[in-house]
Motif scaffolding. Structure first.
Motif, PDB file in Angstrom:
ATOM      1  N   GLU A 126       0.507  -1.092  -0.160  1.00  0.00           N
ATOM      2  CA  GLU A 126       0.014  -0.348  -0.090  1.00  0.00           C
ATOM      3  C   GLU A 126       0.951   0.553  -0.090  1.00  0.00           C
ATOM      4  O   GLU A 126       0.368   2.555   0.095  1.00  0.00           O
ATOM      5  CB  GLU A 126      -0.792   0.322   1.409  1.00  0.00           C
ATOM      6  N   ASN A 127       2.230   0.971  -0.441  1.00  0.00           N
ATOM      7  CA  ASN A 127       2.954   2.288   0.037  1.00  0.00           C
ATOM      8  C   ASN A 127       3.289   2.509  -1.419  1.00  0.00           C
ATOM      9  O   ASN A 127       3.523   2.575  -2.632  1.00  0.00           O
ATOM     10  CB  ASN A 127       4.732   2.023   0.224  1.00  0.00           C
ATOM     11  N   TYR A 128       3.396   4.396  -2.096  1.00  0.00           N
ATOM     12  CA  TYR A 128       2.591   4.979  -2.966  1.00  0.00           C
ATOM     13  C   TYR A 128       3.743   6.288  -2.884  1.00  0.00           C
ATOM     14  O   TYR A 128       3.735   6.809  -1.717  1.00  0.00           O
ATOM     15  CB  TYR A 128       1.999   5.370  -3.560  1.00  0.00           C
ATOM     16  N   MET A 129       4.816   5.797  -3.933  1.00  0.00           N
ATOM     17  CA  MET A 129       6.367   7.453  -3.403  1.00  0.00           C
ATOM     18  C   MET A 129       6.707   7.363  -5.414  1.00  0.00           C
ATOM     19  O   MET A 129       6.922   6.272  -5.598  1.00  0.00           O
ATOM     20  CB  MET A 129       6.737   7.042  -2.233  1.00  0.00           C
ATOM     21  N   PRO A 130       7.410   8.650  -4.962  1.00  0.00           N
ATOM     22  CA  PRO A 130       8.086   8.590  -6.113  1.00  0.00           C
ATOM     23  C   PRO A 130       9.462   7.529  -6.030  1.00  0.00           C
ATOM     24  O   PRO A 130       9.882   7.744  -4.814  1.00  0.00           O
ATOM     25  CB  PRO A 130       8.678  10.054  -5.931  1.00  0.00           C
ATOM     26  N   PRO A 131      10.088   7.737  -7.183  1.00  0.00           N
ATOM     27  CA  PRO A 131      11.303   7.423  -7.186  1.00  0.00           C
ATOM     28  C   PRO A 131      12.997   7.501  -6.304  1.00  0.00           C
ATOM     29  O   PRO A 131      13.056   7.218  -5.216  1.00  0.00           O
ATOM     30  CB  PRO A 131      12.251   6.962  -8.432  1.00  0.00           C
ATOM     31  N   GLU A 132      12.616   8.930  -6.659  1.00  0.00           N
ATOM     32  CA  GLU A 132      13.872   9.295  -5.234  1.00  0.00           C
ATOM     33  C   GLU A 132      13.643   9.472  -4.445  1.00  0.00           C
ATOM     34  O   GLU A 132      14.119   9.362  -2.872  1.00  0.00           O
ATOM     35  CB  GLU A 132      13.458  10.858  -5.660  1.00  0.00           C
ATOM     36  N   VAL A 133      12.391   9.329  -3.690  1.00  0.00           N
ATOM     37  CA  VAL A 133      12.067   9.806  -2.976  1.00  0.00           C
ATOM     38  C   VAL A 133      12.030   8.256  -1.215  1.00  0.00           C
ATOM     39  O   VAL A 133      12.881   7.756  -0.723  1.00  0.00           O
ATOM     40  CB  VAL A 133      10.218   9.888  -2.096  1.00  0.00           C
ATOM     41  N   ALA A 134      12.156   6.618  -2.750  1.00  0.00           N
ATOM     42  CA  ALA A 134      12.306   5.430  -2.259  1.00  0.00           C
ATOM     43  C   ALA A 134      13.880   5.425  -2.151  1.00  0.00           C
ATOM     44  O   ALA A 134      14.535   4.731  -1.433  1.00  0.00           O
ATOM     45  CB  ALA A 134      11.832   4.769  -3.495  1.00  0.00           C
TER      46      ALA A 134
ATOM     47  N   ASP B  46       5.591   6.165  -9.684  1.00  0.00           N
ATOM     48  CA  ASP B  46       6.130   5.329  -8.906  1.00  0.00           C
ATOM     49  C   ASP B  46       6.896   4.384  -8.332  1.00  0.00           C
ATOM     50  O   ASP B  46       7.715   4.369  -9.610  1.00  0.00           O
ATOM     51  CB  ASP B  46       4.692   4.341  -8.405  1.00  0.00           C
ATOM     52  N   TYR B  47       7.908   4.242  -7.758  1.00  0.00           N
ATOM     53  CA  TYR B  47       8.965   3.875  -8.086  1.00  0.00           C
ATOM     54  C   TYR B  47       9.027   2.381  -8.531  1.00  0.00           C
ATOM     55  O   TYR B  47      10.155   2.105  -8.989  1.00  0.00           O
ATOM     56  CB  TYR B  47       9.679   3.912  -6.543  1.00  0.00           C
ATOM     57  N   GLY B 187      -3.804  -3.385   1.854  1.00  0.00           N
ATOM     58  CA  GLY B 187      -4.052  -2.550   2.038  1.00  0.00           C
ATOM     59  C   GLY B 187      -4.953  -1.380   2.201  1.00  0.00           C
ATOM     60  O   GLY B 187      -4.161  -0.644   0.924  1.00  0.00           O
ATOM     61  N   ALA B 188      -5.547  -0.309   2.743  1.00  0.00           N
ATOM     62  CA  ALA B 188      -5.538   0.771   2.381  1.00  0.00           C
ATOM     63  C   ALA B 188      -4.698   1.560   2.879  1.00  0.00           C
ATOM     64  O   ALA B 188      -3.331   1.270   4.178  1.00  0.00           O
ATOM     65  CB  ALA B 188      -6.867   1.792   3.842  1.00  0.00           C
ATOM     66  N   SER B 189      -4.093   3.049   2.413  1.00  0.00           N
ATOM     67  CA  SER B 189      -3.004   3.897   2.468  1.00  0.00           C
ATOM     68  C   SER B 189      -3.139   4.550   3.056  1.00  0.00           C
ATOM     69  O   SER B 189      -2.218   5.576   3.858  1.00  0.00           O
ATOM     70  CB  SER B 189      -2.448   3.953   0.819  1.00  0.00           C
ATOM     71  N   LYS B 192      -4.334   5.038   6.705  1.00  0.00           N
ATOM     72  CA  LYS B 192      -3.041   3.800   7.493  1.00  0.00           C
ATOM     73  C   LYS B 192      -2.439   4.941   8.204  1.00  0.00           C
ATOM     74  O   LYS B 192      -2.458   6.315   8.311  1.00  0.00           O
ATOM     75  CB  LYS B 192      -1.883   3.572   6.478  1.00  0.00           C
ATOM     76  N   PRO B 196       5.353   5.675   6.493  1.00  0.00           N
ATOM     77  CA  PRO B 196       4.083   6.460   4.808  1.00  0.00           C
ATOM     78  C   PRO B 196       3.388   5.515   3.670  1.00  0.00           C
ATOM     79  O   PRO B 196       4.732   5.151   3.555  1.00  0.00           O
ATOM     80  CB  PRO B 196       5.944   7.134   3.994  1.00  0.00           C
ATOM     81  N   ALA B 197       2.276   5.941   3.554  1.00  0.00           N
ATOM     82  CA  ALA B 197       1.735   4.965   2.491  1.00  0.00           C
ATOM     83  C   ALA B 197       1.760   5.573   1.522  1.00  0.00           C
ATOM     84  O   ALA B 197       1.935   4.942   0.390  1.00  0.00           O
ATOM     85  CB  ALA B 197       0.531   4.406   3.489  1.00  0.00           C
ATOM     86  N   ILE B 198       1.287   6.947   1.577  1.00  0.00           N
ATOM     87  CA  ILE B 198       1.446   7.935   0.091  1.00  0.00           C
ATOM     88  C   ILE B 198       1.862   8.999   0.158  1.00  0.00           C
ATOM     89  O   ILE B 198       1.721   9.733   0.865  1.00  0.00           O
ATOM     90  CB  ILE B 198       0.218   8.175  -0.254  1.00  0.00           C
ATOM     91  N   HIS B 199       3.212   9.325  -0.762  1.00  0.00           N
ATOM     92  CA  HIS B 199       3.510  10.326  -0.456  1.00  0.00           C
ATOM     93  C   HIS B 199       2.929  11.646  -1.396  1.00  0.00           C
ATOM     94  O   HIS B 199       2.136  11.519  -1.583  1.00  0.00           O
ATOM     95  CB  HIS B 199       4.546  10.628  -1.549  1.00  0.00           C
ATOM     96  N   SER B 201       2.964  14.079  -2.348  1.00  0.00           N
ATOM     97  CA  SER B 201       3.326  14.645  -4.071  1.00  0.00           C
ATOM     98  C   SER B 201       2.029  14.010  -5.119  1.00  0.00           C
ATOM     99  O   SER B 201       1.936  14.367  -5.813  1.00  0.00           O
ATOM    100  CB  SER B 201       4.415  14.902  -4.598  1.00  0.00           C
ATOM    101  N   MET B 202       2.124  12.648  -4.422  1.00  0.00           N
ATOM    102  CA  MET B 202       0.787  11.957  -5.180  1.00  0.00           C
ATOM    103  C   MET B 202      -0.456  11.533  -4.224  1.00  0.00           C
ATOM    104  O   MET B 202      -1.244  11.993  -4.576  1.00  0.00           O
ATOM    105  CB  MET B 202       0.861  10.854  -5.125  1.00  0.00           C
TER     106      MET B 202
END
Lengths: 148, 252
Positions: A126-134, B46-47, B187-189, B192, B196-199, B201-202
């Protein structure tokens, strides 16, 4: 004598409460059948019949992925960090498939310790982040590799 | 207890809603382009999913609003059943097609996302299956509503379906988190607790898209109810004229 409005309110309220209770009981009673996949630990505890088509889920064990000579068959182990099982799969793997990634495989148990998969699904967390943050998280050591 | 009947008066509703429609309509028309531009062009990939993550900005708000629509439909149906408000059934009936569309959008975009990410268009896990049932509940409600010659009977039967089916809303919500059903769906982001579940910027494009969906829901709910009230007035007018015509004809 109750007003009809009040009576209907109690009827709907009571009906929904008992229905909710019934559904909760059903879900908890059938939880074992509603789960989408088994974990390697569960398979180790209670071996299932070989002719039963099942799904097993867990992480692809680090350093366990081996490609066969034909370029299509892959062998790897699925682990839940306490037990693990060997999996053989012939076919195209999803692009998210790699060591440490959560996957669900579908197929048949060949023996209690080996599994032949005809389908491999990658689980996404459930984690979403830009590549730079990862990248930054990995460098600062705050990256958690354990996923499910 | 407050007198809810005052707000359930169709004339009152027409008067209060007429300035609201252009406002929420304007918000819908401006939030969707902004949200879509931010989601499709400005927000980062997304990464792990790369560009596929952009489907999420359409999929997740649709799912939220589908659950909200169902909650509204069940609540209005319960109000109609218990207090017999003249407007409650109309409200429930007007929210149903909107909710059904949101659920369908959620199912289709989810399938399009599942193919490249999971490696499958569809699986029968607890989350996906319960959302499909939600879609059938919306459709079943609409079919049952129109299945009777007597409109009041249809409304009551459909209302019961809506109320009983509400049990699926918490099941959908908790199928991936609280209940240990081990779904393929993650699961829910947003809700949660641990980060960090969702950055960030998103998160912003997602929230603007959710606001756009919400404004769309309100706009079309108001328009639907207004249309239904006007149609009822027209029917009543026709009936009155027809009765008058019969009387005039018989007196000659």
């Amino acid at each position: 004598m109750m007003a009809p409005k009040r009576r209907r309110l109690y009827l709907v309220g009571g009906g929904m409460t008992s229905l909710g209770l019934a559904v909760c009981l059903v879900i908890f009673a059938f939880q074992d059948n509603l789960v989408f996949f088994y974990s390697p630990s569960e398979l180790a505890k209670q071996p299932l019949a070989a002719e039963q088509r099942i799904r097993v889920g867990g992480l692809v064990q680090e350093g366990s992925v081996v490609s066969e000579g034909d370029g299509l068959t892959t062998r790897f182990r699925i682990t839940d960090l306490s037990e693990s099982i060997a999996v053989t799969y012939t076919g195209i793997l999803p692009s998210l498939f790699r060591e440490g990634q959560g996957v669900i495989v579908q197929g048949y148990l060949q023996s209690p310790e080996s599994f032949v998969a005809d389908e491999v699904l990658a689980k996404h967390d459930e984690n979403y982040m830009p590549p730079e943050v990862a990248e930054a998280l990995k460098q600062s050591g705050q990256w958690k590799e354990s996923r499910d | 207890m407050i007198n809810l009947h005052r707000y359930a008066n169709p004339n009152q509703f027409m008067r209060l809603s007429s300035p609201l429609v252009p406002v929420v309509g304007f918000l819908t028309c401006s939030l969707f382009p902004i949200g879509l531009y931010l989601a499709l062009f400005v927000s980062p990939p997304d990464y792990e999913q790369r560009e596929t993550v952009r489907i999420m900005y359409v999929h997740v708000p649709a799912a939220w609003m589908a659950l909200l629509s169902y909650t509204l439909m069940a609540t209005f149906s319960a109000v109609a059943l218990i207090w017999r408000h003249p407007l409650a059934n109309v409200m429930a009936r007007s929210v149903a097609p909107i909710g059904a569309s949101f659920t369908l959008i959620c199912l289709i975009t989810g399938s399009l996302w599942g193919q490249p990410t999971w490696g499958t268009w569809w699986v029968w896990d607890a989350r996906l299956t319960s959302v499909l049932i939600l879609f059938f509940l919306f459709v079943g409600y609409l079919v049952l509503y129109g299945a009777f010659d007597d409109m009041a009977k249809g409304a009551r039967a459909a209302g019961l379906i809506a109320i009983v089916g509400f049990i699926f809303v918490p099941i959908i919500k908790f199928s991936v988190d609280l209940l240990d059903l081990r779904t393929l769906h993650q699961g829910a982001s947003v809700s949660k607790l641990s980060s960090p579940a969702i950055h960030e910027s998103m998160m912003w494009p997602l929230m603007i898209m959710a606001a756009a969906y919400l404004c769309y829901l309100i706009t079309f709910l108001l328009l639907g109810v207004r249309t239904e009230i006007m149609a009822a007035r027209l029917r009543a007018g026709h009936r009155m004229r027809a009765e008058k015509g019969v009387q005039l004809g018989s007196s000659e």
